[in-house]
Design a protein around this motif. Structure first.
Motif, PDB file in Angstrom:
ATOM      1  N   ASP A  63       0.850  -1.201   0.000  1.00 13.81           N
ATOM      2  CA  ASP A  63       0.000   0.000   0.000  1.00 13.81           C
ATOM      3  C   ASP A  63       0.884   1.249   0.000  1.00 13.81           C
ATOM      4  OD1 ASP A  63      -1.802   2.060   0.496  1.00 13.81           O
ATOM      5  OD2 ASP A  63      -2.873   0.971   2.066  1.00 13.81           O
ATOM      6  N   PRO A  64       1.292   1.724  -1.196  1.00 15.00           N
ATOM      7  CA  PRO A  64       2.202   2.868  -1.258  1.00 15.00           C
ATOM      8  C   PRO A  64       1.726   4.127  -0.526  1.00 15.00           C
ATOM      9  CG  PRO A  64       2.174   1.757  -3.354  1.00 15.00           C
ATOM     10  CD  PRO A  64       1.082   1.137  -2.522  1.00 15.00           C
ATOM     11  N   PRO A  65       0.471   4.566  -0.682  1.00 15.24           N
ATOM     12  CA  PRO A  65       0.071   5.781   0.036  1.00 15.24           C
ATOM     13  C   PRO A  65       0.168   5.638   1.562  1.00 15.24           C
ATOM     14  CG  PRO A  65      -1.478   5.333  -1.736  1.00 15.24           C
ATOM     15  CD  PRO A  65      -0.586   4.132  -1.614  1.00 15.24           C
ATOM     16  N   ALA A  66      -0.189   4.469   2.083  1.00 11.39           N
ATOM     17  CA  ALA A  66      -0.141   4.271   3.539  1.00 11.39           C
ATOM     18  C   ALA A  66       1.303   4.275   4.042  1.00 11.39           C
ATOM     19  CB  ALA A  66      -0.827   2.963   3.920  1.00 11.39           C
ATOM     20  N   LEU A  67       2.202   3.617   3.325  1.00 14.12           N
ATOM     21  CA  LEU A  67       3.592   3.593   3.775  1.00 14.12           C
ATOM     22  C   LEU A  67       4.236   4.966   3.614  1.00 14.12           C
ATOM     23  CD1 LEU A  67       5.573   1.708   5.112  1.00 14.12           C
ATOM     24  CD2 LEU A  67       6.405   1.051   2.842  1.00 14.12           C
ATOM     25  N   ALA A  68       3.889   5.683   2.553  1.00 16.60           N
ATOM     26  CA  ALA A  68       4.388   7.050   2.382  1.00 16.60           C
ATOM     27  C   ALA A  68       3.906   7.938   3.532  1.00 16.60           C
ATOM     28  CB  ALA A  68       3.940   7.621   1.041  1.00 16.60           C
ATOM     29  N   ALA A  69       2.659   7.767   3.949  1.00 17.61           N
ATOM     30  CA  ALA A  69       2.128   8.572   5.058  1.00 17.61           C
ATOM     31  C   ALA A  69       2.891   8.289   6.343  1.00 17.61           C
ATOM     32  CB  ALA A  69       0.633   8.291   5.248  1.00 17.61           C
ATOM     33  N   PHE A  70       3.217   7.012   6.603  1.00 19.90           N
ATOM     34  CA  PHE A  70       4.010   6.666   7.788  1.00 19.90           C
ATOM     35  C   PHE A  70       5.348   7.403   7.754  1.00 19.90           C
ATOM     36  CE2 PHE A  70       7.506   4.087   9.460  1.00 19.90           C
ATOM     37  CZ  PHE A  70       7.158   3.995  10.796  1.00 19.90           C
ATOM     38  N   TYR A  71       6.079   7.285   6.650  1.00 17.24           N
ATOM     39  CA  TYR A  71       7.400   7.911   6.577  1.00 17.24           C
ATOM     40  C   TYR A  71       7.313   9.443   6.515  1.00 17.24           C
ATOM     41  CZ  TYR A  71      10.047   3.605   6.361  1.00 17.24           C
ATOM     42  OH  TYR A  71      10.642   2.403   6.683  1.00 17.24           O
ATOM     43  N   GLN A  72       6.244   9.980   5.952  1.00 17.67           N
ATOM     44  CA  GLN A  72       6.074  11.437   5.933  1.00 17.67           C
ATOM     45  C   GLN A  72       5.908  11.955   7.353  1.00 17.67           C
ATOM     46  OE1 GLN A  72       3.209  13.718   6.487  1.00 17.67           O
ATOM     47  NE2 GLN A  72       4.630  15.354   5.974  1.00 17.67           N
ATOM     48  N   GLN A  73       5.107  11.268   8.154  1.00 17.34           N
ATOM     49  CA  GLN A  73       4.918  11.684   9.540  1.00 17.34           C
ATOM     50  C   GLN A  73       6.193  11.497  10.348  1.00 17.34           C
ATOM     51  OE1 GLN A  73       1.384   9.901  11.268  1.00 17.34           O
ATOM     52  NE2 GLN A  73       0.299  10.131   9.348  1.00 17.34           N
ATOM     53  N   ALA A  74       6.965  10.459  10.027  1.00 15.59           N
ATOM     54  CA  ALA A  74       8.196  10.182  10.771  1.00 15.59           C
ATOM     55  C   ALA A  74       9.338  11.119  10.402  1.00 15.59           C
ATOM     56  CB  ALA A  74       8.624   8.732  10.540  1.00 15.59           C
ATOM     57  N   ALA A  76      -1.957   5.491  -6.104  1.00 23.53           N
ATOM     58  CA  ALA A  76      -2.141   4.218  -5.399  1.00 23.53           C
ATOM     59  C   ALA A  76      -1.074   3.185  -5.742  1.00 23.53           C
ATOM     60  CB  ALA A  76      -3.523   3.647  -5.706  1.00 23.53           C
ATOM     61  N   ASP A  77      -0.416   3.319  -6.888  1.00 22.64           N
ATOM     62  CA  ASP A  77       0.604   2.352  -7.293  1.00 22.64           C
ATOM     63  C   ASP A  77       2.032   2.784  -6.983  1.00 22.64           C
ATOM     64  OD1 ASP A  77      -1.114   0.365  -8.333  1.00 22.64           O
ATOM     65  OD2 ASP A  77      -1.411   1.586 -10.135  1.00 22.64           O
ATOM     66  N   PHE A  78       2.258   4.078  -6.894  1.00 21.77           N
ATOM     67  CA  PHE A  78       3.598   4.581  -6.579  1.00 21.77           C
ATOM     68  C   PHE A  78       3.463   5.919  -5.868  1.00 21.77           C
ATOM     69  CE2 PHE A  78       7.690   6.547  -7.057  1.00 21.77           C
ATOM     70  CZ  PHE A  78       8.581   5.487  -6.981  1.00 21.77           C
ATOM     71  N   ALA A  79       3.955   5.975  -4.650  1.00 25.24           N
ATOM     72  CA  ALA A  79       3.920   7.220  -3.876  1.00 25.24           C
ATOM     73  C   ALA A  79       5.351   7.609  -3.537  1.00 25.24           C
ATOM     74  CB  ALA A  79       3.094   7.036  -2.613  1.00 25.24           C
ATOM     75  N   GLY A  80       5.566   8.879  -3.309  1.00 26.98           N
ATOM     76  CA  GLY A  80       6.917   9.317  -2.995  1.00 26.98           C
ATOM     77  C   GLY A  80       6.934  10.481  -2.037  1.00 26.98           C
ATOM     78  N   LEU A  81       8.124  10.672  -1.461  1.00 29.56           N
ATOM     79  CA  LEU A  81       8.383  11.786  -0.551  1.00 29.56           C
ATOM     80  C   LEU A  81       9.661  12.474  -0.993  1.00 29.56           C
ATOM     81  CD1 LEU A  81       7.782   9.956   2.856  1.00 29.56           C
ATOM     82  CD2 LEU A  81       6.182  11.456   1.648  1.00 29.56           C
ATOM     83  N   ASN A  82       9.668  13.795  -0.893  1.00 21.49           N
ATOM     84  CA  ASN A  82      10.840  14.590  -1.265  1.00 21.49           C
ATOM     85  C   ASN A  82      11.416  15.292  -0.047  1.00 21.49           C
ATOM     86  OD1 ASN A  82      10.566  14.259  -4.158  1.00 21.49           O
ATOM     87  ND2 ASN A  82       8.795  15.601  -4.007  1.00 21.49           N
ATOM     88  N   ARG A  83      12.751  15.304   0.028  1.00 18.22           N
ATOM     89  CA  ARG A  83      13.440  16.106   1.029  1.00 18.22           C
ATOM     90  C   ARG A  83      13.992  17.327   0.320  1.00 18.22           C
ATOM     91  NH1 ARG A  83      18.142  13.328   4.452  1.00 18.22           N
ATOM     92  NH2 ARG A  83      19.313  13.781   2.574  1.00 18.22           N
ATOM     93  N   ALA A  84      14.128  18.434   1.022  1.00 21.50           N
ATOM     94  CA  ALA A  84      14.549  19.696   0.415  1.00 21.50           C
ATOM     95  C   ALA A  84      15.857  19.593  -0.369  1.00 21.50           C
ATOM     96  CB  ALA A  84      14.668  20.777   1.494  1.00 21.50           C
ATOM     97  N   ASP A  85      16.767  18.726   0.057  1.00 17.34           N
ATOM     98  CA  ASP A  85      18.053  18.607  -0.654  1.00 17.34           C
ATOM     99  C   ASP A  85      17.984  17.692  -1.868  1.00 17.34           C
ATOM    100  OD1 ASP A  85      17.958  16.061   0.434  1.00 17.34           O
ATOM    101  OD2 ASP A  85      19.836  16.236   1.526  1.00 17.34           O
ATOM    102  N   GLY A  86      16.781  17.185  -2.191  1.00 22.55           N
ATOM    103  CA  GLY A  86      16.610  16.376  -3.388  1.00 22.55           C
ATOM    104  C   GLY A  86      16.481  14.884  -3.164  1.00 22.55           C
ATOM    105  N   LEU A  87      16.715  14.400  -1.948  1.00 24.31           N
ATOM    106  CA  LEU A  87      16.557  12.972  -1.695  1.00 24.31           C
ATOM    107  C   LEU A  87      15.086  12.594  -1.832  1.00 24.31           C
ATOM    108  CD1 LEU A  87      17.803  10.252  -0.872  1.00 24.31           C
ATOM    109  CD2 LEU A  87      17.361  10.876   1.494  1.00 24.31           C
TER     110      LEU A  87
END
Length: 123
Positions: free
Chosen positions: A16-27, A38-49
């Protein structure tokens, strides 16, 4: 001369990409990628990671520390207070395996909601 490579992305398989992205976004506080779905979610950090989460049918969670389903990779995060970080991550849905290979005062192994092991380290 070694090849100069800069790590720009890490992608984790999950059910479940959105659910796992939400966990790491909050963390982590990383920003959600605007084209997440629903098939691919992502998170961005300011330095580009970028941390990506891709849907895998019939996903099997790692069985850390056993090898029946190997962990394949794990992430490490430095935190200023292990107890506080652990409590927050457990509240967000992380798990804490019984087996802890590190000195508890310096590092702890947790698992994300999809079963991937990750470490929090005093840093």
């Amino acid at each position: 001369m070694p090849l100069q490579m800069k790590l720009t992305a890490i992608t984790l398989d999950c059910p479940d990409p959105p659910a796992l992205a939400a966990f790491y976004q909050q963390a982590t506080g990383f920003e959600p990628h605007p084209k997440s779905d629903a098939d691919f979610a992502g998170l961005n950090r300011a330095d580009g990671l970028f941390i990506g989460f891709q849907r895998v049918d019939d996903y099997r969670a790692p069985r850390w520390p056993g090898q029946s389903v190997p962990q394949q990779l794990h992430l490490c995060f430095d935190v200023p207070d292990l107890d506080e970080a652990e409590a927050l991550l457990l509240e967000l849905g992380a798990g804490k395996p019984e087996h802890q290979p590190h000195e508890a005062a310096r590092a702890r192994v947790l698992t994300d909601p999809a079963g991937h092991p990750f470490c929090i380290c005093l840093g």
